[in-house]
Design an enzyme around this catalytic site. Structure first.
Site, PDB file in Angstrom:
ATOM      1  N   TYR A 140       0.870  -1.179   0.000  1.00 43.32           N
ATOM      2  CA  TYR A 140       0.000   0.000   0.000  1.00 43.32           C
ATOM      3  C   TYR A 140       0.902   1.223   0.000  1.00 43.32           C
ATOM      4  O   TYR A 140       1.587   1.507   0.992  1.00 43.32           O
ATOM      5  CB  TYR A 140      -0.898  -0.043   1.239  1.00 43.32           C
ATOM      6  CG  TYR A 140      -1.900   1.090   1.386  1.00 43.32           C
ATOM      7  CD1 TYR A 140      -2.022   2.116   0.455  1.00 43.32           C
ATOM      8  CD2 TYR A 140      -2.742   1.125   2.495  1.00 43.32           C
ATOM      9  CE1 TYR A 140      -2.941   3.132   0.610  1.00 43.32           C
ATOM     10  CE2 TYR A 140      -3.677   2.137   2.665  1.00 43.32           C
ATOM     11  CZ  TYR A 140      -3.763   3.141   1.719  1.00 43.32           C
ATOM     12  OH  TYR A 140      -4.671   4.149   1.879  1.00 43.32           O
ATOM     13  N   LYS A 162      -1.263  -1.261  -4.116  1.00 48.22           N
ATOM     14  CA  LYS A 162      -2.348  -0.287  -4.083  1.00 48.22           C
ATOM     15  C   LYS A 162      -1.696   1.079  -4.200  1.00 48.22           C
ATOM     16  O   LYS A 162      -1.040   1.547  -3.257  1.00 48.22           O
ATOM     17  CB  LYS A 162      -3.153  -0.397  -2.781  1.00 48.22           C
ATOM     18  CG  LYS A 162      -4.194   0.697  -2.627  1.00 48.22           C
ATOM     19  CD  LYS A 162      -4.881   0.660  -1.271  1.00 48.22           C
ATOM     20  CE  LYS A 162      -5.855   1.841  -1.164  1.00 48.22           C
ATOM     21  NZ  LYS A 162      -6.557   1.885   0.139  1.00 48.22           N
TER      22      LYS A 162
END
Length: 304
Positions: A144, A172
């Site tokens: 992330y 992400k």
């Protein structure tokens, strides 16, 4: 197959629309696990591919260990297929993050989402060691990248090294810099790119993203699913008008008050958003008015 339909088979469980779930809280602040189970099942029934419990939208930082573990178990049971669940396992230390990954594996989840170390500005060696420790648990790890909040930037070159290390399968991408998609594809063609911010969905989908870790499907899952599938298929005739229509809401996913905004939109759409836990406070009146107007406009235009 229409754009609204979820694919019958996903080669990788982190592909498609993985909704970063908002967490229903009662007025006294307690987690309503029954309402959460219903929400997870509803999202999948509306055409989303899976859920991401214990992300920042799920207010994981405010949960007790027992609450956090139960949220994962609830999501897996409600999804009916653990591969559809990607728990957030971020924590202050690598050992703690690895323990949350172990808990996710024991619950039957298919992958996990992990921030870099974020209690200090970690250097590359620390970041690589952090991801390696969590990856050793055995579940696929989705990195992330949120340098705005963590102050640690997972650049394309660093992500390529993490992928070569065998520590991450996807990222992400929340930096908002859509140019990175192309550099990442050159440096790490085997690393999957996932849309991390709702308001760059179309740009990253056209750049080759194979999934969307999404916020606004909590309130408007069918319209968001139609938008994502059209964008991923390169169907601009469908995607662009939808994107323009929904963007006044989607951009709230990148604002500080994103949890409050999405929960308000859920309430207005007939779902239960409910309150947030401290230190989050309700939207200021002028913010609430903007979110309310944008949501009511979207609903009046037939978005659901």
């Amino acid at each position: 197959m229409t754009h609204e339909q979820a694919p019958v088979h996903r080669a990788h469980p982190w592909h498609g629309i993985m909704v970063a779930t908002a967490l229903p809280l009662r007025d006294d602040g307690a987690v309503d696990h029954d309402a959460y189970a219903e929400h997870v099942a509803w999202l999948i029934g509306q055409g989303c591919d899976g859920v991401v419990p214990n992300g920042s939208l799920g207010e994981y930082q405010t949960l007790t260990d027992d609450e956090r573990a139960r949220v994962v178990r609830t999501a897996v049971q409600a999804a009916g297929d653990g591969s559809r669940v990607m728990p957030g396992v971020s924590a202050y230390g690598s050992a703690e993050a690895a323990r949350w990954a172990e808990q996710a594996a024991e619950a039957g989840a298919g992958s996990v989402l992990l921030l870099p170390p974020n209690t200090y500005r970690a250097d590359e060696r620390s970041v690589r060691a952090h991801y390696a420790e969590v990856a050793a648990v055995g579940l696929p790890v989705v990195a992330y990248n949120n340098p705005l909040d963590t102050k640690v930037d997972l650049t394309p070159s660093l992500l390529a090294r993490l992928h070569t290390d065998g520590s991450v399968v996807a990222v992400k991408e929340f930096s908002g810099d859509v140019r990175r998609a192309y550099e990442l594809a050159e440096l790490a063609p085997g690393l999957d790119l996932l849309v991390g911010a709702d308001d760059v969905l179309l740009e990253l989908a056209l750049a080759g993203a194979v999934g969307w870790i999404a916020g606004y499907p909590n309130a408007l899952p069918r319209s968001c699913a139609t938008l994502y599938r059209a964008a991923a298929a390169g169907d601009l005739d469908t995607a662009l008008p939808l994107y323009r229509s929904l963007h006044p809401l989607l951009r709230w996913d990148s604002k500080v008050e994103f949890v409050q905004a999405i929960k308000l939109s859920m309430d207005l759409a007939g779902r239960y958003g409910g309150p947030t836990r401290a230190p989050r406070v309700p939207l200021a009146p002028e913010q609430e008015a903007v979110v309310r107007a944008a949501t009511e406009k979207a609903l009046a235009e037939g978005h659901a």
